[in-house]
Scaffold this motif. Structure first.
Motif, PDB file in Angstrom:
ATOM      1  N   ILE A 151      14.863  29.388   2.254  1.00 18.63           N
ATOM      2  CA  ILE A 151      15.335  28.038   1.933  1.00 18.63           C
ATOM      3  C   ILE A 151      16.414  27.709   2.960  1.00 18.63           C
ATOM      4  CG2 ILE A 151      16.618  26.588   0.306  1.00 18.63           C
ATOM      5  CD1 ILE A 151      15.342  28.110  -1.990  1.00 18.63           C
ATOM      6  N   GLY A 152      16.208  26.647   3.708  1.00 16.09           N
ATOM      7  CA  GLY A 152      17.195  26.206   4.698  1.00 16.09           C
ATOM      8  C   GLY A 152      17.787  24.883   4.244  1.00 16.09           C
ATOM      9  N   ALA A 153      19.112  24.836   4.095  1.00 15.39           N
ATOM     10  CA  ALA A 153      19.745  23.586   3.652  1.00 15.39           C
ATOM     11  C   ALA A 153      20.773  23.163   4.694  1.00 15.39           C
ATOM     12  CB  ALA A 153      20.391  23.779   2.288  1.00 15.39           C
ATOM     13  N   VAL A 154      20.673  21.922   5.120  1.00 16.63           N
ATOM     14  CA  VAL A 154      21.489  21.464   6.250  1.00 16.63           C
ATOM     15  C   VAL A 154      22.436  20.345   5.838  1.00 16.63           C
ATOM     16  CG1 VAL A 154      19.740  22.121   7.946  1.00 16.63           C
ATOM     17  CG2 VAL A 154      19.768  19.786   7.064  1.00 16.63           C
ATOM     18  N   ALA A 155      23.469  20.188   6.652  1.00 16.78           N
ATOM     19  CA  ALA A 155      24.445  19.111   6.479  1.00 16.78           C
ATOM     20  C   ALA A 155      24.021  17.886   7.310  1.00 16.78           C
ATOM     21  CB  ALA A 155      25.823  19.599   6.950  1.00 16.78           C
ATOM     22  N   ASP A 156      24.470  16.733   6.876  1.00 14.98           N
ATOM     23  CA  ASP A 156      24.554  15.545   7.745  1.00 14.98           C
ATOM     24  C   ASP A 156      23.235  14.920   8.165  1.00 14.98           C
ATOM     25  OD1 ASP A 156      26.224  13.688   9.155  1.00 14.98           O
ATOM     26  OD2 ASP A 156      25.795  14.708  11.029  1.00 14.98           O
ATOM     27  N   GLU A 157      22.204  15.019   7.329  1.00 14.26           N
ATOM     28  CA  GLU A 157      20.956  14.343   7.720  1.00 14.26           C
ATOM     29  C   GLU A 157      21.146  12.840   7.776  1.00 14.26           C
ATOM     30  OE1 GLU A 157      17.149  12.294   7.500  1.00 14.26           O
ATOM     31  OE2 GLU A 157      18.685  12.225   5.975  1.00 14.26           O
ATOM     32  N   GLU A 158      21.985  12.325   6.862  1.00 13.37           N
ATOM     33  CA  GLU A 158      22.089  10.866   6.728  1.00 13.37           C
ATOM     34  C   GLU A 158      22.889  10.222   7.858  1.00 13.37           C
ATOM     35  OE1 GLU A 158      20.302   9.315   4.747  1.00 13.37           O
ATOM     36  OE2 GLU A 158      19.906  10.537   2.971  1.00 13.37           O
ATOM     37  N   HIS A 159      23.475  11.025   8.718  1.00 10.21           N
ATOM     38  CA  HIS A 159      24.254  10.417   9.806  1.00 10.21           C
ATOM     39  C   HIS A 159      23.761  10.919  11.164  1.00 10.21           C
ATOM     40  CE1 HIS A 159      27.322   8.211  11.716  1.00 10.21           C
ATOM     41  NE2 HIS A 159      28.242   9.142  11.790  1.00 10.21           N
ATOM     42  N   THR A 160      24.404  11.939  11.707  1.00  7.08           N
ATOM     43  CA  THR A 160      24.016  12.343  13.067  1.00  7.08           C
ATOM     44  C   THR A 160      23.280  13.683  13.110  1.00  7.08           C
ATOM     45  OG1 THR A 160      26.158  13.363  13.490  1.00  7.08           O
ATOM     46  CG2 THR A 160      25.920  11.041  14.091  1.00  7.08           C
ATOM     47  N   MET A 161      22.973  14.247  11.941  1.00 12.43           N
ATOM     48  CA  MET A 161      22.151  15.449  11.863  1.00 12.43           C
ATOM     49  C   MET A 161      22.779  16.656  12.562  1.00 12.43           C
ATOM     50  SD  MET A 161      18.264  14.013  12.221  1.00 12.43           S
ATOM     51  CE  MET A 161      17.611  12.824  11.039  1.00 12.43           C
ATOM     52  N   ILE A 162      24.089  16.825  12.398  1.00 14.00           N
ATOM     53  CA  ILE A 162      24.723  17.983  13.039  1.00 14.00           C
ATOM     54  C   ILE A 162      24.150  19.286  12.497  1.00 14.00           C
ATOM     55  CG2 ILE A 162      26.906  16.829  13.654  1.00 14.00           C
ATOM     56  CD1 ILE A 162      28.196  18.186  11.188  1.00 14.00           C
ATOM     57  N   GLY A 163      23.726  19.270  11.246  1.00 12.92           N
ATOM     58  CA  GLY A 163      23.200  20.496  10.632  1.00 12.92           C
ATOM     59  C   GLY A 163      21.909  20.948  11.276  1.00 12.92           C
ATOM     60  N   SER A 164      20.925  20.061  11.322  1.00 15.39           N
ATOM     61  CA  SER A 164      19.636  20.487  11.878  1.00 15.39           C
ATOM     62  C   SER A 164      19.700  20.633  13.399  1.00 15.39           C
ATOM     63  CB  SER A 164      18.507  19.537  11.464  1.00 15.39           C
ATOM     64  OG  SER A 164      18.721  18.231  11.925  1.00 15.39           O
ATOM     65  N   LYS A 165      20.613  19.896  14.035  1.00 12.86           N
ATOM     66  CA  LYS A 165      20.734  20.056  15.496  1.00 12.86           C
ATOM     67  C   LYS A 165      21.299  21.430  15.855  1.00 12.86           C
ATOM     68  CE  LYS A 165      20.602  15.236  16.765  1.00 12.86           C
ATOM     69  NZ  LYS A 165      21.328  13.976  16.992  1.00 12.86           N
ATOM     70  N   ASP A 166      21.941  22.082  14.878  1.00  8.42           N
ATOM     71  CA  ASP A 166      22.470  23.431  15.099  1.00  8.42           C
ATOM     72  C   ASP A 166      21.418  24.503  14.794  1.00  8.42           C
ATOM     73  OD1 ASP A 166      24.975  24.964  15.667  1.00  8.42           O
ATOM     74  OD2 ASP A 166      24.578  25.802  13.675  1.00  8.42           O
ATOM     75  N   TRP A 167      20.266  24.077  14.273  1.00  6.18           N
ATOM     76  CA  TRP A 167      19.342  25.074  13.733  1.00  6.18           C
ATOM     77  C   TRP A 167      18.735  25.982  14.802  1.00  6.18           C
ATOM     78  CZ3 TRP A 167      19.542  25.776   8.648  1.00  6.18           C
ATOM     79  CH2 TRP A 167      18.743  26.806   8.150  1.00  6.18           C
ATOM     80  N   VAL A 168      18.176  25.373  15.836  1.00  9.07           N
ATOM     81  CA  VAL A 168      17.427  26.183  16.812  1.00  9.07           C
ATOM     82  C   VAL A 168      18.294  27.278  17.434  1.00  9.07           C
ATOM     83  CG1 VAL A 168      16.210  26.108  19.028  1.00  9.07           C
ATOM     84  CG2 VAL A 168      15.685  24.427  17.258  1.00  9.07           C
ATOM     85  N   PRO A 169      19.500  26.975  17.920  1.00  7.56           N
ATOM     86  CA  PRO A 169      20.256  28.067  18.551  1.00  7.56           C
ATOM     87  C   PRO A 169      20.806  29.107  17.581  1.00  7.56           C
ATOM     88  CG  PRO A 169      21.529  26.020  18.578  1.00  7.56           C
ATOM     89  CD  PRO A 169      20.149  25.663  18.104  1.00  7.56           C
ATOM     90  N   ASN A 170      21.074  28.730  16.337  1.00  5.32           N
ATOM     91  CA  ASN A 170      21.896  29.613  15.500  1.00  5.32           C
ATOM     92  C   ASN A 170      21.303  30.060  14.175  1.00  5.32           C
ATOM     93  OD1 ASN A 170      24.200  29.661  17.278  1.00  5.32           O
ATOM     94  ND2 ASN A 170      24.534  27.522  16.708  1.00  5.32           N
ATOM     95  N   TRP A 171      20.102  29.627  13.845  1.00  2.00           N
ATOM     96  CA  TRP A 171      19.590  29.897  12.508  1.00  2.00           C
ATOM     97  C   TRP A 171      18.177  30.463  12.599  1.00  2.00           C
ATOM     98  CZ3 TRP A 171      22.825  29.315   8.332  1.00  2.00           C
ATOM     99  CH2 TRP A 171      24.064  28.701   8.614  1.00  2.00           C
TER     100      TRP A 171
END
Ligand code: ZN
Length: 399
Positions: A151-171
């Motif tokens: 289960i992957g849960a991310v921050a900030d989808e509703e604005h600038t998507m900082i959560g998912s933009k961090d996914w590839v390098p760090n998750w």
């Protein structure tokens, strides 16, 4: 159960509608409004949602990873380990919601007429609740998975998507994934991207009693807007994407001038471009330049700037015959008795940022998301948990 779909999977009976509803009610009551451009603060951050998810996932036997992307704004990832001999599958989603202006009792979950109401009820805490139910069923039934379920849960989808933009390098990467944004359980393997840019025009400021001595940046912007008048129609003449159709263009925000007694020397227009899979930001900027450069032919002082993007979300494009889409379609049909619609998602999502194939399929309707009357039908919520359970079994190579 549809004829010909085979016997129901024995674990389906273990999905407990009241347990999914209870988890969703818990999460609606946790305020996680996106702070947008303000500083994150209690109620306006994902931290408390992450606390809840981490507690629940750990109690269900998942190994949990958590890290702040910004202060109070974590991503989390839980892993239910399989034997290692199969593909991994991720149920992903965002923990933030939009704001609640004008919304009475947004954080007081209420069940009425088979619907659960509250901010986040469909966008998208419903899916997060269904994900937890999948893991609860697997954990409590002692099911041994072959591949890992995450289960992957991310921050900030509703604005600038900082959560998912961090996914590839760090998750963690999965072989395939699903994001339960509200689609009323339709499967959406594609969506347009969104790129918002700033177009700026310049002029020469003078006292407006002598405007002939100045150059008016707002008047120039009016010419810019006129120069884009037929752009939307032109986009419709291009070859359509089978699911996404055509690109779109819309001017959204304009600012210029400070006082009416001065000729403005600056004007800025924010434009929104929805791009179909295959279009790129560079290509769109080149299209803007071609139209803007023509304006200089009749106005030698014309100068412009393109800045941004202020918003950049990639398009999603997974083929409808991809194994992920097909496995999910089979799961939907087994649960609802009918083959699901396979269509484009109208908005942008975190999916293109995850770095592995992800499709969109979730309970609730986009028509209720972001409104002051957000709800999810509880039957659809329970069906989502059943569909996700079957998909998780199939896509981890377990059953
Ligand atoms: Zn959403």
């Amino acid at each position: 159960m549809s004829a010909g779909a085979g016997p129901a999977h024995p674990l389906l009976d273990r999905v407990d509608e009241s347990a999914v509803m209870a988890a969703l009610a818990d999460m609606v009551a946790i305020q996680s409004v996106n702070p947008f451009d303000e500083e994150a603060s209690p109620g306006h951050r994902e931290q408390e949602m992450a606390d809840y998810l981490c507690d629940r996932m750990e109690a269900l036997g998942m190994a949990v990873e958590r890290r702040d992307i910004a202060a109070g704004r974590p991503n989390v990832c839980g892993r239910l380990a399989g034997s290692g001999a199969g593909p991994s599958f991720m149920l992903a989603g965002h923990m933030d919601t939009v704001g609640v202006e004008g919304y009475d009792d947004a954080f007081v979950p209420r069940v009425e007429d088979g619907k659960l109401y509250g901010r986040g009820a469909c966008d998208m805490k419903a899916a997060l609740a269904a994900y937890l139910e999948v893991v609860r069923v697997l954990h409590e039934s002692g099911t041994e998975l072959v591949g890992d379920l995450m289960i992957g849960a991310v921050a900030d989808e509703e604005h600038t998507m900082i959560g998912s933009k961090d996914w590839v390098p760090n998750w963690p990467r999965a072989d395939a994934g699903l994001i339960g944004e509200p689609t009323e359980l339709a499967i959406c393997p594609a969506h347009k991207g969104q790129t918002c840019m700033l177009i700026r025009t310049f002029g020469k400021a003078v006292h407006s009693s002598m405007p002939e001595l100045g150059e008016n940046a707002i008047v120039r912007m009016a010419r810019v807007i006129a120069a884009f008048d037929d752009y939307g129609d032109e986009l419709k003449t291009r070859e359509a994407h089978p699911l996404c159709g055509h690109g779109r263009f819309s001017p959204g925000v304009i600012q210029g001038g400070t006082i009416s007694s001065a000729v403005p020397d600056f004007c800025e227009l924010e434009v929104d471009r929805r791009m179909v899979p295959g279009e790129t930001e560079d290509q769109i900027i080149a299209e803007y330049r071609a139209r803007l450069d023509r304006l200089a032919e009749t106005d030698p002082g014309f100068r412009y700037e393109i800045a941004g993007p202020t918003i950049g979300v990639g398009p999603l494009d997974i083929a409808p015959d991809d194994g992920l889409v097909q496995a999910l379609a089979r799961a939907c049909e087994q649960v609802t008795g009918a083959p699901p619609p396979i269509t484009a998602f109208p908005g942008g999502t975190d999916a293109p940022n995850m770095g592995f194939p992800c499709v969109i399929c979730g309970p609730g309707a986009l028509a209720q998301a972001h409104t002051v009357n957000e709800f999810v039908e509880t039957r659809q919520l329970a069906d989502a948990a059943r569909i996700y359970l079957l998909a998780a079994l199939a896509l981890t190579g377990t059953a």
